[in-house]
Every structure is written in structure tokens, then in C-alpha cells.
Motif scaffolding. Structure first.
Motif, PDB file in Angstrom:
ATOM      1  N   SER A  13       8.122  -7.209  -7.897  1.00 16.18           N
ATOM      2  CA  SER A  13       7.396  -6.540  -8.985  1.00 16.18           C
ATOM      3  C   SER A  13       7.606  -7.229 -10.322  1.00 16.18           C
ATOM      4  N   GLY A  14       8.674  -8.030 -10.430  1.00 16.60           N
ATOM      5  CA  GLY A  14       9.011  -8.631 -11.712  1.00 16.60           C
ATOM      6  C   GLY A  14       9.935  -7.763 -12.535  1.00 16.60           C
ATOM      7  N   THR A  18      14.005  -6.458  -8.562  1.00 13.79           N
ATOM      8  CA  THR A  18      13.497  -7.566  -7.739  1.00 13.79           C
ATOM      9  C   THR A  18      13.733  -8.918  -8.409  1.00 13.79           C
ATOM     10  N   SER A  19      13.864  -8.950  -9.737  1.00 13.61           N
ATOM     11  CA  SER A  19      14.222 -10.202 -10.406  1.00 13.61           C
ATOM     12  C   SER A  19      15.642 -10.607 -10.052  1.00 13.61           C
ATOM     13  N   THR A  37       3.330 -10.013  -5.011  1.00 10.80           N
ATOM     14  CA  THR A  37       3.120  -8.841  -5.864  1.00 10.80           C
ATOM     15  C   THR A  37       1.773  -8.233  -5.513  1.00 10.80           C
ATOM     16  N   ALA A  38       1.778  -6.982  -5.123  1.00  8.83           N
ATOM     17  CA  ALA A  38       0.545  -6.306  -4.709  1.00  8.83           C
ATOM     18  C   ALA A  38      -0.020  -5.505  -5.866  1.00  8.83           C
ATOM     19  N   ASP A  39      -1.300  -5.721  -6.158  1.00  5.85           N
ATOM     20  CA  ASP A  39      -2.007  -4.885  -7.120  1.00  5.85           C
ATOM     21  C   ASP A  39      -2.659  -3.745  -6.356  1.00  5.85           C
ATOM     22  N   PRO A  48       2.806 -11.052 -16.002  1.00  2.00           N
ATOM     23  CA  PRO A  48       4.221 -11.306 -16.336  1.00  2.00           C
ATOM     24  C   PRO A  48       5.084 -11.556 -15.102  1.00  2.00           C
ATOM     25  N   ALA A  49       4.728 -10.950 -13.974  1.00  2.27           N
ATOM     26  CA  ALA A  49       5.487 -11.196 -12.742  1.00  2.27           C
ATOM     27  C   ALA A  49       5.361 -12.654 -12.334  1.00  2.27           C
ATOM     28  N   ARG A  50       4.178 -13.221 -12.523  1.00  2.00           N
ATOM     29  CA  ARG A  50       3.991 -14.644 -12.195  1.00  2.00           C
ATOM     30  C   ARG A  50       4.874 -15.517 -13.077  1.00  2.00           C
TER      31      ARG A  50
END
Length: 405
Positions: A13-14, A18-19, A37-39, A48-50
Motif C-alpha cells: 500500500s505504501g 508494508t514499507s 498495489t490494487a486500486d 506515491p506508492a510507486r
């Protein structure tokens, strides 16, 4: 570490957890990490997760951010809605129903990139670890699963933050110290639990709610809407045809405005403990009640009553993570067969937290005004037939009564 892992796909998720997991996997297993990451319509900016994944050393081609909203509603939420599934009679399963899709996509990505393991951020106390892992194993029986919360010694929020700071992982300011509660969101619902919600006697604070206005502050004028159904699935709102995800989003807007879909629940987790959660399911609540209304017209009594018997079992399977089980698929086949004639329109009144069904019509209606009328039915129903019907049904009761008198 007891196994050699070359590449792992992480449900990412970022966020803080998970980070930290991403870095921990790299260090502990000396492996390459692929992030997914699922939308699902959670309403958050996902780019931002990317960027965070890239900062952690993940290759750009190994960063997957997938828009799954339409698949989520079409292939998971709608089939569940056809079943009228409510866990413990109340919960519309918003978190539960998202997990099998995430697991499915993780396994697909693992196959694409040649990963030999998958990983998630669910804790060892909750249901999600079960849901994710049952999904993984159903779709790839030989996959390796890494569940950091069951392995590492980072047993508190403080330890996570210390690890993050030691490895230059950005920590949001509101994550320093103990969070007031944790949340999970998607297009169907938002759930909140923990901390300020852990005492079931205390009322949920207003600041916890994010998807609905307080019903007391909702408009003083009711709003009338219609929902059209075809074969058990909603296809239009107020006559406007919409895709599954767009339709649910539209109903969410109505639910938010009118304070619909709040649930304060103490539930029985699959792992054995009770937990208290607050759920907001605005559009799903409207959809559930509308679907039941159109079934009232179109389902035969025997089919309707059998569905009501099967619904709790279906809900329990979803809640416990058995979406990909043969028994859920068997139940789904029965449910879907029942929906062949469940088409028509439902009219609803939305007002201060409540959904009122005020009309329904269907070309496949089994309702006969001619038969049910209190006026002259012109021979459509012979009331004298009821006498024999009653006597036959009373026979065993009369025999019991004579014996036990």
C-alpha cells in the motif's frame, strides 16, 4: 529464515507497515521484491506508492499498480449481492470480499515475473491473513507465503517506526505514536477498528466516520431514487445505465449525503476472538435492500426461503476466506440460477440514515393483484380450498394433541 527466496510479490500500500515489510524482506531473505498495489476504489492517490517503491530499490518494471474497480464490483461484489450475504446478520463483508481479488492478482503477477513467493501485511491476530493465504494456496498450491507479522520481532508501532527511521523509510507525522484506529477502504466500504474503538461500551467518535454524514445532519427532505435490475444485478440508477463500479459509486454518493450504511458491530473473527469494528457501506446498504425488494416480486416462495437459508452459509464462507472453495462455487451456481427472472425496478426513499422501499415492479412479477385482492376476485381463488389445506396441515398436530391430552 529457513527457505531460499529469489523473488517475492508483496501486497503493497505504501503505508508504514508494508514499507517496513518491503525493506525487511530485502534484508531478511536477500531477495528481489515486486510490489503490487490494487486500486479497489479506496479513494487514495496511489502514485506515491510507486515513488516509495522506487525509493526502496524496486525496479520500475516490478511495480504494479492495477485498477481493479470494475472487476471488483462485477465479479465479486455483485455475485455476493445476488446471494444477499450478511455475516452474522448485519455485516456486508466489504473487507472480506476484496481479499480474494487481491490474492488472485498477486498470484497472476507472481506467475508473470517468475516469483517463488508472495507476501502480505496482515497481522497474526486477524482474519485477513487467512483470507489472503487461502486464496494463494487455492490458486497456486505450491506457492511460498511470507507473513512478516508471524516471523519478525517488530511487535509494536514504536518498533516499526524505529525500524523505518533507521532505514530512511518516510513516516507520516500522524503515524508517530499510537494511531487512534486503523482503517481499510474500497469502493464497497470503509472499516475502522482498534484503539478508540476497542471498548464496545463507548460510542464511536464522530471523527471516525469518513464515508457518511451524521444522519442527524442529513437533509431534512427525503430523496427518491430508482434502481433497475437485470438477472439479479443492478444496471441503472434513475434510468441511467452504468457500469458496475460507476453504479456503486453513484449509490455511495447518495448514501453519503443521507448518512446511510453505518454499522457498529462486535463480530466473531474466524481466528476465535471477538472484535469491535465500525463499518460504513453506503451504496452497498442501498443495493442490498433494493435487491431484496425486487426478489420479493420475482422469486417463488420456495426459492426465496431456500436462498435465505443458504445466505448465512455463503456469508460465512466469504468472511472466512473460502471464496475459491468448491462449496462457495456450488452455492454461487444455485444463487445465480435463482436470478434468471430477477429483473425490474425498485423505487426507494432515502432519509436520515434509512432506506425505505416504496415501490417495485417487474415484467416477471409473481404478484397477482387479482388473486390477493380483498375485493371480488371473480373466481381467481376459491376460498373453500383453504379448509382442506388447513385440515391436512393440522393432521399431525391433532394426532399429537389427542395423544398428549
Amino acid at each position: 529464515m529457513s527457505e531460499s527466496i529469489n523473488r517475492v510479490v508483496l501486497a503493497y500500500s505504501g503505508g508504514l507497515d508494508t514499507s517496513v515489510i518491503l525493506k525487511w524482506l530485502q534484508q531478511t531473505y536477500n531477495c528481489e521484491v515486486v510490489t503490487f498495489t490494487a486500486d479497489l476504489g479506496q479513494g487514495e492517490e496511489l502514485e506515491p506508492a510507486r515513488r516509495k517503491a522506487e525509493m526502496a530499490g524496486v525496479k520500475p518494471e516490478h511495480i504494479f499498480i492495477d485498477d481493479l474497480k470494475e472487476e471488483f464490483v462485477r465479479d465479486y461484489v455483485f455475485p455476493m449481492m445476488r446471494a444477499n450475504a450478511l455475516y452474522e446478520g448485519l455485516y456486508l463483508l466489504g473487507t472480506s470480499i476484496a481479499r480474494p481479488l487481491i490474492a488472485k492478482r498477486q498470484i497472476e503477477i507472481a506467475n508473470m515475473v517468475g516469483a517463488d513467493a508472495v507476501s502480505h501485511g496482515a497481522t497474526g491476530k486477524g482474519n485477513d491473513q487467512v483470507r489472503f493465504e487461502l486464496g494463494y494456496y487455492a490458486l497456486n498450491p505450491d506457492i511460498k507465503v511470507i507473513a512478516p507479522w508471524r516471523e519478525w520481532d517488530l511487535t509494536s508501532r514504536t518498533r516499526l517506526i524505529e525500524f523505518a527511521e533507521a532505514h530512511q523509510i518516510p513516516v507520516a507525522k500522524d503515524k508517530r505514536g499510537e494511531a487512534p484506529f486503523s482503517t481499510d477502504a474500497n469502493l464497497l466500504h470503509t472499516s475502522s477498528e482498534g484503539k478508540v474503538l476497542e471498548d464496545p461500551w463507548e460510542e464511536v467518535p464522530d471523527y471516525v466516520f469518513s464515508r457518511t454524514v451524521n444522519p442527524e445532519d442529513a437533509p431534512d427532505t427525503p430523496e427518491i431514487i430508482t434502481i433497475d435490475f437485470e438477472r439479479g444485478d443492478a444496471v441503472a440508477v434513475n434510468g441511467e445505465g452504468l457500469s458496475p463500479a460507476s453504479l456503486l459509486a453513484k449509490l455511495n454518493d447518495y448514501g453519503r449525503t443521507h448518512g446511510i450504511g453505518r454499522l457498529d458491530l462486535v463480530e466473531n473473527r474466524f481466528v476465535g476472538m471477538k472484535s469491535r469494528g465500525m463499518y460504513e457501506t453506503p451504496g452497498g446498504t442501498i443495493l442490498h435492500l433494493a435487491h431484496r425488494a425486487i426478489e420479493q416480486l420475482t422469486l417463488d416462495r420456495g426459492a426465496a426461503h431456500l436462498k435465505d437459508e443458504l445466505a448465512p452459509r455463503y456469508a460465512e464462507l466469504v468472511y472466512n476466506g473460502f471464496w475459491f472453495s468448491p462449496e462457495r462455487e456450488m452455492l454461487q451456481a444455485a444463487v445465480d440460477h435463482s436470478q434468471a427472472k430477477v429483473s425490474g425496478t425498485v423505487r426507494l426513499k432515502l432519509y436520515k440514515g434509512a432506506v425505505h422501499v416504496i415501490g417495485r415492479k417487474s415484467p416477471n412479477s409473481l404478484y397477482s393483484e387479482k388473486v390477493v385482492t380483498f375485493e371480488d376476485d371473480q373466481g381467481a381463488y376459491d376460498q373453500r380450498d383453504a379448509a382442506g389445506f388447513i385440515k391436512l396441515n393440522a393432521l399431525r398436530l391433532r394426532l399429537l394433541g389427542r395423544r398428549d391430552r
